[in-house]
Motif scaffolding. Structure first.
Motif, mmCIF file in Angstrom:
data_model
loop_
_atom_site.group_PDB
_atom_site.id
_atom_site.type_symbol
_atom_site.label_atom_id
_atom_site.label_comp_id
_atom_site.label_asym_id
_atom_site.label_seq_id
_atom_site.Cartn_x
_atom_site.Cartn_y
_atom_site.Cartn_z
ATOM 1 N N GLN A 1 0.839 -1.193 0.000
ATOM 2 C CA GLN A 1 0.000 0.000 0.000
ATOM 3 C C GLN A 1 0.876 1.247 0.000
ATOM 4 N N GLY A 2 0.367 2.299 -0.617
ATOM 5 C CA GLY A 2 1.091 3.560 -0.656
ATOM 6 C C GLY A 2 0.183 4.715 -1.002
ATOM 7 N N ASP A 3 0.793 5.882 -1.103
ATOM 8 C CA ASP A 3 0.054 7.084 -1.484
ATOM 9 C C ASP A 3 0.061 7.302 -2.995
ATOM 10 N N LEU A 4 1.002 6.629 -3.682
ATOM 11 C CA LEU A 4 1.179 6.818 -5.118
ATOM 12 C C LEU A 4 1.770 5.538 -5.693
ATOM 13 N N LEU A 5 1.293 5.140 -6.872
ATOM 14 C CA LEU A 5 1.876 4.009 -7.589
ATOM 15 C C LEU A 5 2.397 4.503 -8.929
ATOM 16 N N VAL A 6 3.676 4.238 -9.197
ATOM 17 C CA VAL A 6 4.332 4.678 -10.421
ATOM 18 C C VAL A 6 4.532 3.481 -11.336
ATOM 19 N N GLY A 7 3.887 3.498 -12.482
ATOM 20 C CA GLY A 7 4.087 2.463 -13.487
ATOM 21 C C GLY A 7 5.280 2.824 -14.347
ATOM 22 N N ALA A 8 6.428 2.218 -14.035
ATOM 23 C CA ALA A 8 7.666 2.469 -14.780
ATOM 24 C C ALA A 8 8.182 1.144 -15.325
ATOM 25 N N ASP A 9 7.266 0.318 -15.794
ATOM 26 C CA ASP A 9 7.599 -1.051 -16.185
ATOM 27 C C ASP A 9 7.688 -1.240 -17.693
ATOM 28 N N GLY A 10 8.108 -0.192 -18.403
ATOM 29 C CA GLY A 10 8.514 -0.332 -19.791
ATOM 30 C C GLY A 10 7.397 -0.458 -20.800
ATOM 31 N N ALA A 11 7.816 -0.729 -22.057
ATOM 32 C CA ALA A 11 6.869 -0.758 -23.174
ATOM 33 C C ALA A 11 5.804 -1.837 -23.003
#
Length: 401
Positions: A161-171
């Protein structure tokens, strides 16, 4: 679509904030542990966020891209996050040379720039991020959010759990498949064959043109180029570096493209065939092509490459980068063609801009800060990808759709 999604447009305003939650540092979940994810993770840590990185691969990542032109955005991201490289980040080139198939110099331009490598950047970023917060073997299966924040579930049963989720998982982003189902990269009509040659392996006869220069050979429907990058251990000392070469060639959709992307085990790859996995027939073909069409210096590069690899050139543009408390960065949102030399730089720029936006919000209006960030980075992503599409189609002689 992989996994499941429970995603409100905005966190509910009816839920009263938890005083204890307001007192703690905000927490980000970064999905993807390659360059884009580490840019985001180190930038957010620099502005006081707690960050957990989740990488789907169970083992240490290895380079799939080889060389990278070092852009100012990457230097800025390193400085912003306080990432200190172990030495020089890249190898300086002096001139741009344009050769014909015989090796004659058709044009020479003084155009100094620096080239680095995936390995060099990744090693420096990973050293700067706490190992206990970098989680391998974490395959995302679901994302949801409510008035208390965002949560993620993984195939092995883990939850976060968090305050923000960053999708940095590429193409091939799983996060994007959850927030934007049906949107994925499209094939541009050509591939790039690539290789790396240790500096000491290149014959002396090929060195005068290639050594510390950025060199091209451009024919109709084909472009070759090469530049020097750090060694596999990040060394930039003469004698310990590598020559990085690329050759863009058309591959028709369907049978021919499928042949190119079928590895030595008979497995059809989606985006690339990594070093050491190229099918024997394809390896023989590209080496014959080099002998028949490349200038003598480039022939020497191909002949002395032990592991040739190939990547499909793709285009991707998303209509949005922010979905409540979920955001997309880097190649998960926009995939610029390699001719822009901008993919790594854009991921770095997305990360620094995101960190600045959430820092300025100071926890008071995170949603407004994320909306402003999206507006800026959407415009930049659209600009860069459109530029790359136009440039790539001109280079390869592909008619506009």
């Amino acid at each position: 679509m992989e996994g499941n999604l429970s995603l409100d447009a905005e966190p509910s305003a009816s839920v009263a904030p938890d005083p204890a939650a307001l007192a703690r540092p905000p927490r980000a979940l970064v999905i993807g542990g390659s360059l884009g994810g580490l840019f985001a993770a180190t930038a957010l840590r620099a502005v006081g966020w707690n960050v957990e990185v989740f990488e789907r691969s169970p083992s240490a990542l290895s380079s799939r891209g080889g060389g990278i032109v070092l852009q100012p955005e990457v230097i800025r991201a390193f400085a912003f996050a306080g990432v200190v490289p172990g030495g020089a980040l890249g190898v300086r080139s002096h001139d741009r040379l344009y050769l014909d198939s015989r090796g004659t110099v058709r044009d020479r331009q003084h155009s100094p720039q620096t080239q680095t490598s995936w390995n060099t950047l990744y090693a420096a970023l990973l050293r700067s991020f706490p190992a206990e917060h970098y989680h391998r073997g974490a395959r995302l299966t679901g994302v949801g959010q409510d008035g208390f924040g965002v949560h993620a579930t993984f195939a092995d049963g883990r939850q976060a759990q968090g305050d923000l989720l960053v999708g940095a998982d590429g193409a091939g982003s799983t996060v994007r498949s959850l927030v934007l189902p049906g949107i994925s990269p499209t094939y541009a009509g050509y591939v790039v064959w690539r290789g790396l040659v240790e500096e000491e392996r290149l014959p002396d006869s090929a060195r005068p043109l290639l050594y510390e220069n950025f060199v091209f050979q451009h024919e109709p429907g084909s472009m070759m180029l090469q530049y020097m990058v750090p060694g596999v251990d990040g060394s930039t000392e003469p004698g310990h570096r590598r020559f990085n070469w690329l050759w863009y060639l058309k591959a028709e959709p369907g049978t021919k493209l499928e042949q190119v992307l079928t590895d030595r085990n008979g497995t059809l790859r989606n985006q690339s065939v990594p070093p050491g996995s190229l099918g024997p027939g394809q390896e023989r073909w590209i080496r014959r092509m080099g002998a028949a069409h490349a200038n003598p210096a480039f022939q020497a590069l191909i002949e002395n490459t032990t592991e040739i690899f190939v990547q499909k050139i793709q285009d991707l543009q998303v209509p949005g980068m922010r979905f409540g408390r979920v955001v997309l960065t880097g190649d998960a949102a926009f995939v610029p063609r390699p001719h822009t030399a901008g993919s790594t730089a854009k991921a770095a720029g997305d990360a620094v801009a995101l960190a600045l936006a959430v820092a300025q919000a100071r926890g008071q209006d995170l949603d407004a800060a994320l909306s402003a960030w999206q507006q800026d980075r959407l415009a930049e992503g659209a600009r860069m990808t459109a530029w790359g599409i136009g440039m790539g189609n001109r280079i390869m002689g592909i008619a506009h759709a």
